[in-house]
Structures are given as C-alpha cells and as structure tokens.
Scaffold this motif. Structure first.
Motif, PDB file in Angstrom:
ATOM      1  N   CYS A  40       0.845  -1.200   0.000  1.00  0.00           N
ATOM      2  CA  CYS A  40       0.000   0.000   0.000  1.00  0.00           C
ATOM      3  C   CYS A  40       0.881   1.251   0.000  1.00  0.00           C
ATOM      4  CB  CYS A  40      -0.902  -0.004   1.222  1.00  0.00           C
ATOM      5  SG  CYS A  40      -1.849   1.505   1.444  1.00  0.00           S
ATOM      6  N   THR A  86       0.144   4.072   1.043  1.00  0.00           N
ATOM      7  CA  THR A  86      -0.081   4.854   2.260  1.00  0.00           C
ATOM      8  C   THR A  86       0.475   4.155   3.500  1.00  0.00           C
ATOM      9  OG1 THR A  86      -2.101   5.646   1.252  1.00  0.00           O
ATOM     10  CG2 THR A  86      -1.835   6.068   3.617  1.00  0.00           C
ATOM     11  N   CYS A  87       0.073   2.906   3.736  1.00  0.00           N
ATOM     12  CA  CYS A  87       0.465   2.259   5.002  1.00  0.00           C
ATOM     13  C   CYS A  87       1.469   1.130   4.808  1.00  0.00           C
ATOM     14  CB  CYS A  87      -0.769   1.754   5.740  1.00  0.00           C
ATOM     15  SG  CYS A  87      -1.550   0.343   4.947  1.00  0.00           S
ATOM     16  N   CYS A 112      -4.146  -0.335  -0.215  1.00  0.00           N
ATOM     17  CA  CYS A 112      -4.866  -1.386   0.502  1.00  0.00           C
ATOM     18  C   CYS A 112      -6.328  -0.943   0.672  1.00  0.00           C
ATOM     19  CB  CYS A 112      -4.209  -1.644   1.853  1.00  0.00           C
ATOM     20  SG  CYS A 112      -4.685  -0.465   3.119  1.00  0.00           S
ATOM     21  N   HIS A 167      -7.269   2.291   2.397  1.00  0.00           N
ATOM     22  CA  HIS A 167      -6.812   3.580   1.848  1.00  0.00           C
ATOM     23  C   HIS A 167      -7.123   3.757   0.363  1.00  0.00           C
ATOM     24  CE1 HIS A 167      -4.233   2.731   5.443  1.00  0.00           C
ATOM     25  NE2 HIS A 167      -4.773   3.901   5.751  1.00  0.00           N
TER      26      HIS A 167
HETATM   27 ZN   LIG Z   1      -3.088   1.112   3.394  1.00  0.00          ZN
END
Ligand SMILES: [Zn+2]
Ligand SMILES: [Zn+2]
Length: 890
Positions: free
Chosen positions: A33, A35-36, A50, A53
């Motif tokens: 992902c 973002t994370c 993911c 997000h």
């Molecule tokens: Zn994520």
C-alpha cells in the motif's frame, strides 16, 4: 512476541506463508500500500492502495457490486448451499452462553464452538470435517459503536468455515480458493474487486498467518491458518493445524443490498417498521452520503464523536437533520440490535443480573429503555421481539421455543429498572462533578446507574469510548480457584472403585503418607466433587475425615494418625453416610429439572451441595420463589419419585454426548475430560455428572424443600432434605405444615377473587367505553368526565388491572384524552395516568404522575404516554385528582 514482529517475519517470506495456488492461477499480484505499506494481493492492475486507503472504500453504499440482493436470511442460505455443495457439513449454531468453557461467559467466535479445555490445554473437537456454522457471537466491548457506525453489532452471525488438514479436510490453497469462489461465483462480485490482505493471528500460545478478504473496503472475512506453537524465537508446527475462517454474515448481506447501514438489511422488517412508527422522514440520498462518510472516517479517528463530527461536516448535514433523522435512527438501530442479542442470550439460558455475564445483558436492556425515553420513542417491546423471532427462526428455528420466556424475562427486568429509577435519581442529583470513567464503572457496579441513564438525565453528553471496553474486560471471564499444593509428584493415578463394583470394605496399598494425608493405590472413598461431599469411614483403623482429588490422585485426610508407606491397609466406607449423600445427590437432579419445568427455560443449576442429611441446590432464576412455585416444584419432584424411573449411567465420548443431548448436560459446569459420564432419569433429566446415584427414583423416598432464598441477583437457593432426613422432617413439622396449608388456602382464595375482578373488568370495559364516549361532561359508574378530555376515578371497585386496561383503551379511542385512576392497594394510594397521542404533546403523563404523587406524599414518573406513582396520604385523593384535572384543562 507481538503481532507486528510475526507479520514482519511472515511478509518477508510471502511464498512460504501467503502465496496460495489461486494467486498463481488467477494472476494475483502482490503489492504494498502506498499509504500504510501493508501487503495485499489483487488482480486489479490499477490498484495501488490497501482497502483501508483506496478511493473506492465503502462505495458499495448506495451502489452494490452485485446483481442479486440478499438480506440476512437469504445471505446465509447462499453461503450454506455453497459450502455444502463443496463437501462441508452444515452444523447448527452452538449456544451463545459458552457452557463448555469456564473462562468465557459468551461465545465470541465460531472456533470457540470446537474448543475444549483439558487441564491447562485447549484442544479442538470437530463434529465434522470440514464444516460450516452460522454461529451467533456476542461481543460487548464496542457497545458505544452500535447503532452509530453502521456496522458494529453487539451480536452478529459469524460464518465459521473450519477444517483440519487430513484425509477429509484441507489447508490454505483450498480454503482461499473456496472463499474466492464464494464471493465471485455465489455472490457474483467481480474478481477485480476482491483484495486479500496479509495479516497474522496469535492467541493462546499458538499463531499463524492469515488472509483477510475485502470488497470495496469492507472486510468480509478473515482466513486464519493456525499453524505454530511457541514464540518467534522458538516455535514448532502444531500436530493439529486448523483453518479458522470467520466471516460476518451481516456484511455479506450489506454488500449485496448497499443500504446506508448494515442495520437496514439484517433485522428483517423490524427496522423499517420502527422508523415508520417513529415518523422519521428518511431521506435515502442523505443517509447514503452520511453513512459513507462515517465508514470512511472510522479508520481515521480513535474517538467516535470525532468520527461523527467529521462525517456531519463533510456530508453537509444540518443541525435539524441530525436531530430529526440521524439521532433517532441511531436510537432505533441500537434498540433492534440490543433486543436481538437479548433474544439469543435469554433463549440460551442467560439472565440479566449484576454478576458475571449477566452484567452485559442488564446494561443492554437499560440502554434500550434509556434510549427510548431520551428520544421519546414508545415502542412495544413484545412486538419487536415477535417480529425479530419470526424473522430469525428461518435460520434459527430453536428460538420459537423460548419466545414466551424471552418476553417474560424482558418484562420483569424492565419493571425492575423503572422501580429502581427513583433511587438512581437521588444518586445522580448528589453528583458534585462530571464523573470520570472509573466513577462511571463504580456508579454502575455498585448502584446500577448506567451511563446511558446519565446521558438521558443530561449529566454527561457522551459516553466515554473506554467505558464499555473496561466493563467488558472486568466481566469477560471467570476466575479459576486455586487448590492447595501437596507433594504428590511421581504418584500414579488412583484406581477408582466407586465407579465400578463400589465395595464398602476393601484392602489397598499405601503409596504415600505424610502429615495427616494418605494416598492409596485404589479407593472406594468418594472424593469431594461436583458439590457432593466426601465419604467418611476408616483406613487402618483411623477416621477418614476428608477426601479430595488432586488431578487424578485421591488424597484421604485422617484423624488420630496415619499408616506407614508400603503397608497394605483395610478400609471401610461409612455406608449410612454414603447412602444419605447419594439420595441427596439424585434428588438434586430431580429438583433441578422440576424447577425448570415449573419456572422456565432459564433455570440452570448454578451450584449444589450434597451432605448426608441435607442439601442445597442454587438455580438461576430472576425473582424470589413464591410459596405456590415451591409447592409445585416439590410436587413434581415427588411425582417423579413415585413413577420409579430408573437412573441410568452411560459413558460417552464428549462430542457424541453434546450432539446427542445438547449442552443442557453441563448443569454442573464443564467436563475437563474426553469421556463424559451421563446420568439420565429417563428423558426427564440428563446431566454429565461424576457423583454417586441411586438405582431408581423411588430409592429417594421423599423430597422436602425446607427453605428457599435469593442468594444473589439472578440466583435462588433451594434447601432440601431427602430420604430418611425428609421423613423425619415431616414428622417434626406436621403442625407447621398443617398451618401452612391453611394459609395457602387463604391465599388461593385471594387469588381467585382477583381473577374474578379481572374477568368482570374485561366484560365491563367495552360497555363502559361505549357509554363514556358519548359524554363530555358528567359521571358514569364513578368515572368523571370533564371538558370532554379529562377522565378520572377514585372508585374503590376498580383495581390496577382495570385502570391500566381501561385507560389504555380510552386514550386510544380519544387521542385528546387524559385518564387518571387513583386507587388503594396494600395500604398506600396508587395513581395510574394515560395520555392520548395528541394530549401527550401538551401534557405529559410523566409530569402529571409526578405532580399527583407529590400531593399524595410520594413520587412517580414515566413516559409522555403512560406513567404511574402514588404515596401514603389517603386523605389527599381528591386534591390529587383536582391537580391533574387543572393540569389538563387549564
Ligand atoms: Zn493502506
Ligand atoms: Zn450430579
């Protein structure tokens, strides 16, 4: 060892832990992902984030990704038929009250169904392999989210897909293949929408990798592969690997329906009915907007009020819309959710109380009532229960059997809440400052004041999010008792003679003797257990005063001395004592089932104690027993003795016994061994029990209940005598018993009179209604009418039954009317107020009851439509009526 470390290790070797055949076959790609950085698997080339997000998170609300729509009931049928078609046995749900584990009150996951405790170890026992089960699970730690987030429930159906990899069962490849096909083929969701996220699971000393599967940001299920035991630095593969796939049925329904919340499609017609009854002007477009924002923000904020605030802002919702639509809807969602949980819990034998798991049930019922009061909703609880059971029984037909019992318990518990309100009001008004979370816990635990009540009374504006988590932690599990530690290492298990030939005289070898204790190679002395007191007698001439089990070793406690180790000693069991204890033990079984037959399905043995000349049985029951109930229980028990039913004992494999007889067998608590001893008194009483029993019920001779009392909230004690002790009791109490029967007769006379009055009222009410509806000023049969809208009476021919029923019907025919009935009962004056729908908008029944009661020197209250109260001052009845009259007619 934390989850984080395990995940790091597993994700470093995805081929070993996560890559399944399906991913190769269908071309799933592994991504991180942006973002994370969590790893996920997808066939969608464009997907970069993911499910938490992604841009499409929760876009199924208002726009479901399936052609077909399945509500809660239909969704299960789809899931079940898919797994059965693919070689799974469909198993009925297990009780929500977890009778087979003493460390849990409630069943919290489907895998718990198959876990049995053996000593300190948890083992798995599957009735079939592979299998699927619609397991109702109860969880109370997210209670403040229920009704607000659109997806949290206090009870939900966990679709459990379980398999042990062997000749019958399967492992990762087939599990994920099935789950993928369930979502894509059975539910018709596009393969581009299915995302698998890498995760891990650990608990109870074992751990493994897991794959969570999501569609449009909604986690549908989590396939856990329990594979290892130990910790990261030192672990080994389990002998018995387990597939534990749990999926939320509510979510499967929700994704196909695309309703604003999961509550809109998981309770059958009741949610819609209540929305209509409450007169909420629902705007579907607004709800879609609002609940999509709620769902999206849930992951972003820890605090629920932040989530709500942000959603309100970004969905552009006005204060008025919050007040008129969102807040009442949240209340309705909470009410239907909580009632569904109570239906399951009470059906499976749990009672609301202030102890153990009963705490959570009591707090839920109080939340329901507080919510209705706060929002001015006047729903008929019985109607909600009926509609829910009608809907649920398509999946859970067993709920039909306890329909009446559920209503009884909820009614008793509700009235208890109303009667404790006055005391709560006092406590609340004495609060000096805003209570902390610990204060809230204390207020609830010691005074029964719920935070919802404080919210209703405007003492607090929000319930702190940690309250329910803390409370449920305090009441999630029971504590195990500690036993004295004796030096018994290396001794073999004692051969038990009392389960076999049961000789009263025998020889045995002393394996160990120390202090005042003796361990033999074999014994016929029954050791204290299952509430049965131990045998007494003699070993090598010394008195046996106590016998206890330590694991599988029996330890005898002697008085006066002990024999030497290695000696062979002669032993004598005190037969007279044994006989007395045995009769009391079988009597406990008879009384337990008699109590359940007389009182209701919620009766379970809470604990028991059986001595030579007396015994007690503690049962779960909501109220003090009446003389009439005690007499009926005793009568039924003695009728069973007269029938001379054989008492049979058979050993079963634990799983077989559970399937054959159900979980009712665990009256005496859990059985920590694989083979259970089933004691049956025909089909009247069947229990797993290790105690000694008579051959046939007639051997018990007679049972006499000597005393009953409520020993704690939800538990009633029956003290009784059986056999010779009962015969003697009757002899010495003949005079008292005769007197009691005279009193009993007088009471029956009173009951009859009350019944007769009810009967008369039933006939009179329609006639009186007809006459009075044509009068706007005057008096008919002691009922005065003023201004065509105030009706009152103090006539002593009328009782509570009349006032409640007449008043209710009157204000239904005339919505502008207020009815005020004042009558004497047991030396005090009582007042009952009904206000019609229109009348209650201006004059609330609760306010009138308060004012009237004040005049009578007491207190009262209720809701806008119905209230009651009263006081001791009989001379003020007219003044009270005049006050009510002026309030209505002013
Ligand atoms: Zn994520
Ligand atoms: Zn027993």
């Amino acid at each position: 060892m934390g989850k984080k470390e395990i995940l790091e290790k597993f994700s470093a070797d995805p081929d070993r832990y996560y890559k399944v055949k399906l991913f190769d076959e269908k071309g799933f790609e592994r991504k991180s992902c942006t973002t994370c950085h969590r790893y996920f698997w997808t066939v969608d080339e464009k997907r970069t984030n993911c499910p938490d997000h992604s841009d499409d998170t929760y876009s199924f609300i208002g726009n479901p990704p399936t052609k077909k729509r399945f509500d809660y009931t239909q969704a299960w049928k789809e899931v079940e038929s898919f797994f059965v078609k693919n070689g799974h046995a469909s198993v009925s749900r297990y009780p929500v009250v977890c009778r087979w584990r003493d460390d849990l009150y409630f069943t919290i996951a489907s895998i718990v169904d198959f876990q049995r405790v053996m000593g300190s170890k948890v083992v798995f026992e599957f009735p079939a392999n592979p299998l699927v089960v619609p397991q109702t699970c109860l969880r109370f730690k997210d209670l403040e989210n229920v009704g607000v987030t659109g997806k949290h429930f206090s009870s939900f159906c966990m679709i459990g897909q379980h398999s042990i990899p062997n000749d019958h069962g399967y492992w990762k490849d087939q599990c994920i293949d099935l789950d993928y096909r369930l979502v894509t083929e059975q539910f018709g969701i596009d393969k581009n929408e299915v995302v698998f996220v890498e995760d891990v699971w650990e608990g109870g000393g074992s751990f493994g990798s897991s794959l969570e599967f999501f569609v449009k940001g909604l986690e549908l299920g989590n396939a856990v592969f329990t594979e290892f035991q130990g910790d990261l630095s030192n672990y080994k593969t389990l002998d018995q690997k387990i597939i534990d796939m749990g999926a939320g049925l509510e979510r499967f329904a929700w994704i196909t329906m695309g309703t604003p919340t999961a509550y809109d499609c998981c309770f059958g017609p009741i949610t819609g009915n209540l929305v209509q009854q409450a007169g909420i002007d629902v705007n579907p477009e607004l709800l879609v907007r609002y609940f999509t924002e709620i769902a999206k923000n849930l992951e972003r904020f820890g605090d629920l009020s932040e989530v709500r605030k942000t959603a309100i802002k970004s969905a552009g919702i006005s204060e008025e819309q919050i007040r008129k639509i969102i807040t009442p809807l949240e209340g309705i969602y909470l009410i239907v959710d909580h009632i569904r949980t109570l239906i399951f819990a009470i059906s499976d034998g749990a009672l609301p109380s202030n102890v153990g798991g009963g705490y959570n049930l009591r707090i839920m019922l109080r939340r329901i009532i507080s919510t209705m009061n706060r929002l001015g909703l006047k729903f008929d609880m019985n109607e909600i229960i009926d509609t829910q059971i009608d809907y649920l029984k398509k999946t859970y037909p067993e709920l039909e059997k306890t329909r009446k019992d559920v209503k009884t318990i909820i009614e008793i518990e509700s009235s208890r809440y109303y009667s404790s309100k006055e005391r709560m009001q006092k406590i609340v008004s004495s609060l000096k400052q805003k209570p902390t979370v610990d204060d809230l816990i204390r207020l609830y635990e010691s005074d029964g004041v719920t935070p919802d009540y404080l919210k209703e009374m405007k003492v607090i504006s929000e319930i702190p999010s940690t309250f329910y988590t803390k409370l449920s932690e305090l009441h999630q599990s029971k504590k195990a008792e500690k036993q004295e530690h004796l030096p018994l290492e290396g001794l073999p298990e004692t051969e038990l003679l009392y389960y076999d030939k049961d000789p009263r005289e025998f020889d045995a070898k002393v394996l160990k003797s120390f202090d005042k204790y003796v361990v033999l190679d074999r014994t016929s002395f029954y050791a204290r257990g299952g509430g049965q007191e131990p045998d007494h007698g003699k070993i090598a001439g010394f008195d046996v005063v106590d016998v206890n089990k330590h694991g599988n070793i029996i330890v005898h406690e002697l008085k006066g001395g002990i024999p030497k180790e290695g000696e062979t000693v002669s032993c004598v069991v005190d037969s007279k004592r044994r006989e007395g204890v045995t009769k009391h033990h079988t009597s406990t079984h008879i009384l337990n089932s008699s109590s359940r037959n007389v009182l209701g399905s919620w009766v379970w043995q809470h604990s028991a104690f059986k001595e030579e000349d007396h015994a007690r049985l503690d049962i779960t029951h909501h109220s003090v027993l009446t003389d009439d109930e005690v007499a009926k229980i005793e009568e039924l028990a003695n009728a069973k003795i007269k029938e001379n039913i054989p008492v049979t004992i058979q050993n079963f494999d634990r799983g077989t016994a559970e399937q054959k007889y159900g979980f009712r067998i665990y009256q005496g608590g859990i059985v920590p061994v694989k083979s259970v001893r089933i004691v049956s008194i025909a089909d009247f009483d069947i229990e797993a029990c290790g105690g000694t029993h008579v051959k046939s019920t007639k051997d018990v001779e007679l049972i006499k209940i000597t005393r009953t009392k409520r020993i704690q909230d939800g538990v009633v004690r029956l003290e009784f005598v059986a056999g010779k002790a009962a015969q003697e009791y009757v002899k010495t109490h003949e005079v008292e018993l005769a007197k009691a029967s005279v009193e009993q007769a007088a009471k029956e006379q009173r009951d009859k009179l009350r019944e007769k009055r009810k009967e008369q009222a039933r006939e009179k009410i329609p006639v009186l209604l007809e006459q009075i509806s044509q009068t706007s000023e005057g008096k008919i049969d002691e009922i005065s009418v003023s201004g065509g809208k105030f009706y009152s009476t103090t006539g002593d021919q009328y009782d509570e039954y009349f006032h409640i029923n007449f008043g209710e019907k009157l204000v239904k025919t005339n919505p502008r009317a207020v009815y005020c009935g004042i009558f004497e009962e047991k030396g005090t004056v009582r007042a009952i107020i009904h206000a019609g729908e229109e009348a209650s908008r201006e004059k609330k029944a609760g306010d009138i009851a308060k004012a009237v009661s004040q005049i009578l020197g007491g207190s009262g209250g209720g809701n806008p439509r119905f209230a009651q109260g009263g006081g001791p001052d009989k001379s003020k009845k007219d003044e009270a009526i005049n006050k009510a009259k002026s309030m209505v007619l002013e």
